[in-house]
Write an enzyme that holds these catalytic residues in place. Structure first.
Site: not given
Ligand code: AMP
Length: 398
Positions: A10, A91, A180, A241, A384
């Site tokens: 990832n 990912r 996500h 962000r 994940e």
């Protein structure tokens, strides 16, 4: 004979997480995190065989980072070239309109991920570096891309489409993709399983609050809305962000302030969110600043919570009946105050947090609502890597 393993990679903008694991049992052989890649001092944390190695060194790029990880595997007695790997799972944040299911990576897939990189400028380029480095290291092992957008592919038009000229949006595939997805998928399934509920008849809200942050609403097991959009910039306030802003602000920044498109991109992706508001993007630092009496940090926190509550409100109304709310990722799993503040005063909506349960820490799913809360509120640690490993293995086995 031991079961084949999956190496999950990832690669973030300045970080790289990796895990070597057995996808069925979830047993992890090794786990690593490399941070601050490209900065003067990078940090690698590698856990294997019950011991943790932490090293500070210079890692100029993701290729160097992967080479360093291999060196640590070897130092712990694992020659990755000799490991029975059934796949490397990557990912990948954005696959555009055409790539959303777990996909075997070939040159066409690489070209497509590259083509849509402007939609995820912080993520897709390092994802590609990770893919290319892994291809060079394991030329005979299938490489699988698992897309962050996959879970949200079927969002209904009413939440997926922007209210702009249809011709323009269709021509350029401008729609809300959501991100996500691997985490929202994993956490919502884990939540239903943990409570012994049938996934397909459960209504859920998942709040994934990490450095990036997003929320999703799931009705009868299908995602019906999420906070991120065409890019991972929309929605909640994040580490760096901005989340939702008036699109007119972009025009103003360009026409009146005189910033170029690249400067605006940098401002909104890297100099906004908590960092823009108080100078720090790491939630622990923001918390320390608040404790030290910093007014900007407190305002940043208030804006963060206000945005979360706005979306909780929207999704509770959208779903009508919400069975489960789950908090996950770095902030969601660890910051009890965020969980309490974002759902405070909602007893009238059937949501009540139990302060003692909320204060418990742990690595397993846990209930933090009171017994008479109509909606069950959970903390569900995301995983994940496990989800990616399982999807990669399923694809290569099919
Ligand atoms: P993630 O992107 O899921 O790795 O989450 C990273 C974010 O989680 C950072 O803002 C961290 O500061 C935050 N975080 C990690 N541990 C804690 C903690 N114990 N308390 C509050 N925030 C935390």
């Amino acid at each position: 004979m031991s079961a084949p393993l999956v190496l999950v990679i990832n690669a973030g903008s300045s970080s790289l997480k990796y895990q070597l694991l057995e996808p069925d049992s979830g047993e992890v052989t090794a786990d690593g995190l490399i941070e601050r890649i490209g900065e003067p001092v990078s940090v690698i944390t590698h856990e294997q065989g019950g011991s943790e190695t932490v090293e500070e060194l210079s890692l100029p790029d993701h290729g160097a980072a992967i080479a360093k990880a291999l060196e640590l595997f070897a130092a712990k007695g694992t020659d990755l070239a000799q490991v029975d790997l059934c796949a490397v799972g990557h990912r990948v944040v954005h696959g555009g309109r055409s790539l959303y299911e777990p996909t075997l990576i070939d040159q066409h897939v690489i070209d497509e991920i590259e083509r849509v990189s402007p939609l995820a400028p912080l993520h897709n380029p390092p994802n590609l570096v990770g893919i290319e480095a892994a291809q060079a290291l394991f030329p005979d092992v299938p490489q699988v891309a698992v897309f962050d957008t996959g879970f949200f592919h079927g969002l209904p038009d009413k939440s997926a489409l922007y209210a702009i000229d249809r011709e323009v949006s269709e021509k350029y595939a401008l729609r809300r993709y959501g991100f996500h997805g691997t985490s929202h998928d994993y956490v919502s399934h884990r939540a239903a399983e943990f409570l012994g509920r049938d996934y397909a008849s459960t209504n859920q809200i998942v709040a994934h609050l990490g450095n990036g942050a997003s929320m999703s609403a799931i009705r009868d097991g299908r995602p019906v809305d999420t906070t991120m959009g065409l890019t991972p910039l929309e929605g909640l306030v994040m580490g760096t962000r901005c989340g939702d802003i008036d699109p007119g602000l972009l025009l103003h920044l360009n026409r009146v302030v005189g910033l170029s498109v690249d400067e605006i991109d940098h401002l909104l992706n890297k100099q906004s969110g908590l960092k823009g508001l108080c100078g720090e993007n790491d939630f622990r630092s923001v918390t320390q600043m608040i404790e030290a009496g910093n007014a900007d940090a407190k305002t940043a926190y208030d804006i963060y919570i206000h945005r979360l509550r706005r979306y909780f409100g929207a999704y509770l109304v959208e779903l009508g009946r919400t069975d489960i709310i789950s908090f996950t990722a770095g902030v969601g799993e660890n910051a009890a105050g965020v969980r309490a503040d974002s759902l405070a005063g909602l007893e009238g909506f059937g949501i009540a947090i139990d302060p003692e349960r909320n204060a418990v820490r742990g690595h397993e799913p846990r209930v933090i609502s009171t017994d008479d809360s109509r909606t069950t509120v959970l903390v569900v640690p995301t995983n994940e890597e496990l989800a990616i490993a399982r999807q990669a293995k399923a694809l290569v086995a099919s």
